[in-house]
Each structure stands twice: as C-alpha cells, then as structure tokens.
Design a protein around this motif. Sequence first.
Motif, PDB file in Angstrom:
ATOM      1  N   ALA A   1       0.703  -1.146   0.000  1.00 51.56           N
ATOM      2  CA  ALA A   1      -0.017   0.008  -0.071  1.00 51.56           C
ATOM      3  C   ALA A   1       0.850   1.228   0.022  1.00 51.56           C
ATOM      4  CB  ALA A   1      -1.050  -0.091   1.224  1.00 51.56           C
ATOM      5  N   ALA A   2       2.020   1.209   0.588  1.00 48.93           N
ATOM      6  CA  ALA A   2       2.978   2.323   0.609  1.00 48.93           C
ATOM      7  C   ALA A   2       3.325   2.584  -0.644  1.00 48.93           C
ATOM      8  CB  ALA A   2       3.797   2.310   1.690  1.00 48.93           C
ATOM      9  N   ILE A   3       3.881   1.369  -1.319  1.00 50.98           N
ATOM     10  CA  ILE A   3       4.542   1.527  -2.456  1.00 50.98           C
ATOM     11  C   ILE A   3       3.687   2.231  -3.719  1.00 50.98           C
ATOM     12  CG2 ILE A   3       5.713   0.040  -4.548  1.00 50.98           C
ATOM     13  CD1 ILE A   3       6.485  -1.798  -2.416  1.00 50.98           C
ATOM     14  N   ARG A   4       2.410   1.865  -3.643  1.00 50.57           N
ATOM     15  CA  ARG A   4       1.161   2.171  -4.677  1.00 50.57           C
ATOM     16  C   ARG A   4       0.328   3.100  -3.972  1.00 50.57           C
ATOM     17  NH1 ARG A   4       3.974   0.631  -8.786  1.00 50.57           N
ATOM     18  NH2 ARG A   4       4.452  -1.604  -9.207  1.00 50.57           N
ATOM     19  N   PRO A   5       0.495   4.024  -3.207  1.00 48.98           N
ATOM     20  CA  PRO A   5      -0.498   4.921  -2.580  1.00 48.98           C
ATOM     21  C   PRO A   5      -1.870   4.971  -3.561  1.00 48.98           C
ATOM     22  CG  PRO A   5       1.227   6.243  -2.709  1.00 48.98           C
ATOM     23  CD  PRO A   5       1.615   5.072  -3.280  1.00 48.98           C
ATOM     24  N   ASN A   6      -3.022   5.161  -2.815  1.00 49.69           N
ATOM     25  CA  ASN A   6      -4.158   5.579  -3.405  1.00 49.69           C
ATOM     26  C   ASN A   6      -4.506   4.454  -5.007  1.00 49.69           C
ATOM     27  OD1 ASN A   6      -4.827   7.633  -2.180  1.00 49.69           O
ATOM     28  ND2 ASN A   6      -3.214   8.880  -3.412  1.00 49.69           N
ATOM     29  N   SER A   7      -3.965   3.318  -4.700  1.00 48.12           N
ATOM     30  CA  SER A   7      -4.081   2.029  -6.001  1.00 48.12           C
ATOM     31  C   SER A   7      -5.228   1.215  -5.074  1.00 48.12           C
ATOM     32  CB  SER A   7      -2.677   1.381  -6.202  1.00 48.12           C
ATOM     33  OG  SER A   7      -2.165   0.861  -5.202  1.00 48.12           O
ATOM     34  N   ILE A   8      -5.360   0.266  -6.117  1.00 54.72           N
ATOM     35  CA  ILE A   8      -6.557  -0.758  -5.641  1.00 54.72           C
ATOM     36  C   ILE A   8      -5.936  -1.511  -4.478  1.00 54.72           C
ATOM     37  CG2 ILE A   8      -5.621  -2.406  -7.395  1.00 54.72           C
ATOM     38  CD1 ILE A   8      -9.246  -2.172  -6.065  1.00 54.72           C
ATOM     39  N   ILE A   9      -4.518  -1.628  -4.361  1.00 52.79           N
ATOM     40  CA  ILE A   9      -3.996  -2.485  -3.230  1.00 52.79           C
ATOM     41  C   ILE A   9      -4.422  -1.541  -1.991  1.00 52.79           C
ATOM     42  CG2 ILE A   9      -1.867  -3.483  -2.361  1.00 52.79           C
ATOM     43  CD1 ILE A   9      -0.956  -4.214  -5.142  1.00 52.79           C
ATOM     44  N   ASP A  10      -3.914  -0.574  -2.153  1.00 51.73           N
ATOM     45  CA  ASP A  10      -4.128   0.714  -0.936  1.00 51.73           C
ATOM     46  C   ASP A  10      -5.475   0.408  -0.596  1.00 51.73           C
ATOM     47  OD1 ASP A  10      -3.267   2.295   0.886  1.00 51.73           O
ATOM     48  OD2 ASP A  10      -3.383   4.195  -0.385  1.00 51.73           O
ATOM     49  N   ARG A  11      -6.392   0.604  -1.363  1.00 54.30           N
ATOM     50  CA  ARG A  11      -7.961   0.288  -1.081  1.00 54.30           C
ATOM     51  C   ARG A  11      -8.217  -0.723  -0.271  1.00 54.30           C
ATOM     52  NH1 ARG A  11     -10.354   4.787  -3.143  1.00 54.30           N
ATOM     53  NH2 ARG A  11      -9.203   6.114  -4.636  1.00 54.30           N
ATOM     54  N   ILE A  12      -7.843  -1.742  -0.731  1.00 54.53           N
ATOM     55  CA  ILE A  12      -8.119  -3.138  -0.209  1.00 54.53           C
ATOM     56  C   ILE A  12      -7.376  -3.211   1.354  1.00 54.53           C
ATOM     57  CG2 ILE A  12      -7.478  -5.651  -0.221  1.00 54.53           C
ATOM     58  CD1 ILE A  12      -7.585  -5.219  -3.454  1.00 54.53           C
ATOM     59  N   ALA A  13      -6.309  -2.718   1.497  1.00 55.19           N
ATOM     60  CA  ALA A  13      -5.631  -2.555   2.615  1.00 55.19           C
ATOM     61  C   ALA A  13      -6.474  -1.791   3.662  1.00 55.19           C
ATOM     62  CB  ALA A  13      -3.884  -2.036   2.672  1.00 55.19           C
ATOM     63  N   LEU A  14      -6.830  -0.785   3.073  1.00 56.19           N
ATOM     64  CA  LEU A  14      -7.746   0.317   4.075  1.00 56.19           C
ATOM     65  C   LEU A  14      -9.204  -0.331   4.316  1.00 56.19           C
ATOM     66  CD1 LEU A  14      -8.230   3.070   5.318  1.00 56.19           C
ATOM     67  CD2 LEU A  14      -9.350   4.015   2.900  1.00 56.19           C
ATOM     68  N   PHE A  15      -9.788  -1.015   3.563  1.00 54.73           N
ATOM     69  CA  PHE A  15     -11.014  -1.863   3.864  1.00 54.73           C
ATOM     70  C   PHE A  15     -10.793  -2.806   4.661  1.00 54.73           C
ATOM     71  CE2 PHE A  15     -13.386  -5.476   2.750  1.00 54.73           C
ATOM     72  CZ  PHE A  15     -14.655  -5.041   3.165  1.00 54.73           C
ATOM     73  N   LEU A  16      -9.691  -3.625   4.540  1.00 57.07           N
ATOM     74  CA  LEU A  16      -9.525  -4.676   5.597  1.00 57.07           C
ATOM     75  C   LEU A  16      -9.170  -4.144   6.879  1.00 57.07           C
ATOM     76  CD1 LEU A  16      -7.225  -6.995   3.434  1.00 57.07           C
ATOM     77  CD2 LEU A  16      -9.588  -7.486   4.253  1.00 57.07           C
ATOM     78  N   SER A  17      -8.384  -2.906   7.142  1.00 52.87           N
ATOM     79  CA  SER A  17      -8.244  -2.231   8.128  1.00 52.87           C
ATOM     80  C   SER A  17      -9.226  -1.687   8.928  1.00 52.87           C
ATOM     81  CB  SER A  17      -7.036  -1.154   7.950  1.00 52.87           C
ATOM     82  OG  SER A  17      -6.774  -0.342   9.190  1.00 52.87           O
TER      83      SER A  17
END
Length: 305
Positions: free
Chosen positions: A119-135
């Motif tokens: 999520a830090a490598i690609r902020p505001n990407s789909i991975i970042d959004r998935i991490a935010l959702f899980l959090s």
Amino acid sequence: MLNFILKRLGLAVLVAFTVSFISFSLMFLSGDPAAALAGETASDQDVEAIRVLYGFDRPMLVQYWDWLSSALVGDLGESYYFKLPVSSLIAERLQVTMLLGLCGISFALLTAVPLGVAAAIRPNSIIDRIALFLSVAGQAMPSFWFGLILIVVFSIQLGWLPPSGTATWRHFIMPTIVLGYYAMPAIMRLTRAGMLEVLSSEYIRTARAKGASEFTVLFKHALRNAIIPVVSLAAVQMGFMLGGSIVVESIFALHGAGYLAWESIARNDLPTVQALILVFSLFYIVFTFLSDVLNAWLDPRMRAG
C-alpha cells in the motif's frame, strides 16, 4: 549493546515485582476473599473459619511475601476449585494459549506487513484501497461475531474445518484467523505510514541515485527502519493475544489459559486468578523487553540514547 540490555532487564525486573504486588492486592481491594469463598448464605462463624483456614487473617504484606516467596520457586498454591497445583494447571492450559497466540501474531504479521508495504509503494491504488478496507473492517467487526460467521460458513455449510477442539492443526485455523485479524489493522496502518515516511527520505533517494535495485531500497534500507515501531506494536499485540484470547477460546471450545481465567473468576478461585494475572503480566513484560532489544539491534541510535 550489553549496557542497554542490562538496563532494560533491570527495569523489567522492577516492573515485574510491581505488577506482582498489584495483582496480589487486587484480590483484596475487590472485597473480603473469605466472604466470597464462603458464599452468600454463610454465617459469620463460617466466614471467620475460612479466613483462618486460608490465612486471610494475617497482615496483607505477610501474605504477599509468603505468596511471592513460593511463586519465585514455582509454587503458586493450590486451586480452590480444581484442587490441583496452580502451576501445573496453568502449564497445561497455557500450551493451547501460547500456540494460539503464536499462530495469531504470525498470521497478522505475514498478512499485514506485506499489505502495508504494498500500500505504501502504490498509494491510492487498488491495493491501497483493499488494505484500507481490511483495516476498517478489522476494527469494526467484533471477534465473537467473526468467529461465529467462520463456524457457520466453513464448518456447518461447507464442512471444511472442525468447529471446536484442539485435536489437530485444522482445529486452530479459524481461531488463528479470528485472533490474528484483530491485530492486523494497527500493524498494517503502522507499516504503511512508516514506509511512506521512509520512502520520502533523502537517503532513499540517494540509494536509488547510486543505482541500488528496488528490492535493496525497499527491504534493506526502507523496511528496516519502518519496521521498528511495528516490532514494539507486535510485542504488545502478542501479550494481548495471550491475555485476551478468552473470547476466541470460548467460541471454539479451546480450553486454554484465557478460558481458565474466566472459570476461575466465576468460581472465586483466588490462587488461580492471582497466578494468571501474574503470568499474563510477565508475558507483556518479557515481550516488551525482547522488542526493545530487537529495536536496539535494528536502530543503533536507541543504544546510544
């Protein structure tokens, strides 16, 4: 490094003695232990007999010294309810809780740290959004509800996993997910925030300008510094998992130390309650001490401080 370890060890021993006195005193601050053991229908003579029988008539400091002297040699007394030595009772139950805690923190770290880095490598990407959702979901979802949902889906409907017990490793899969998922949000957010801060540092830009590979930049330079607060958080989470696993152990019928704590409190088993408070507190102290040592090894500035 040796001086740092000795200082932290001395502080840990001091905290352990303080916690032992507090845990022993709590049983008396909550009321008369003799009256609690005797029951509501007991007469004053019965209460006094129990007070003399268990030594509650002596000064509290004398009782604490006797209890601590015995505890230092492994004698934690005898359980009032189970009629067994408390040390052997806790040792038997603690195996389940330790295994569950280690599996839970391993699941949390192996899931949250890679997600936080990605999520830090690609902020505001789909991975970042998935991490935010899980959090967010991990913080909002009660562990008992999550555990029941897993039982309904994977045990009752699909029949893939056993719903309770400790017979095989498959019995620990769902409890591990429930316990580890609770610790994931904080670890994931801290990893992401640390990586974002470190990746914007001058020395990271310098390493890239010198032609260092992206793998070296991320995992040798960036993650080594970003992981330092995560180590401290993981130590606290591990201590919480050992002491706070009573809900998970109850849902999945895992008769560990957490469930033993609930049984002892419900049955006024004072020696077992006192010993469990001491044991769980010592786990917190030991894990915090180990995290300080590991952080000092990762960051020499801590040793200098």
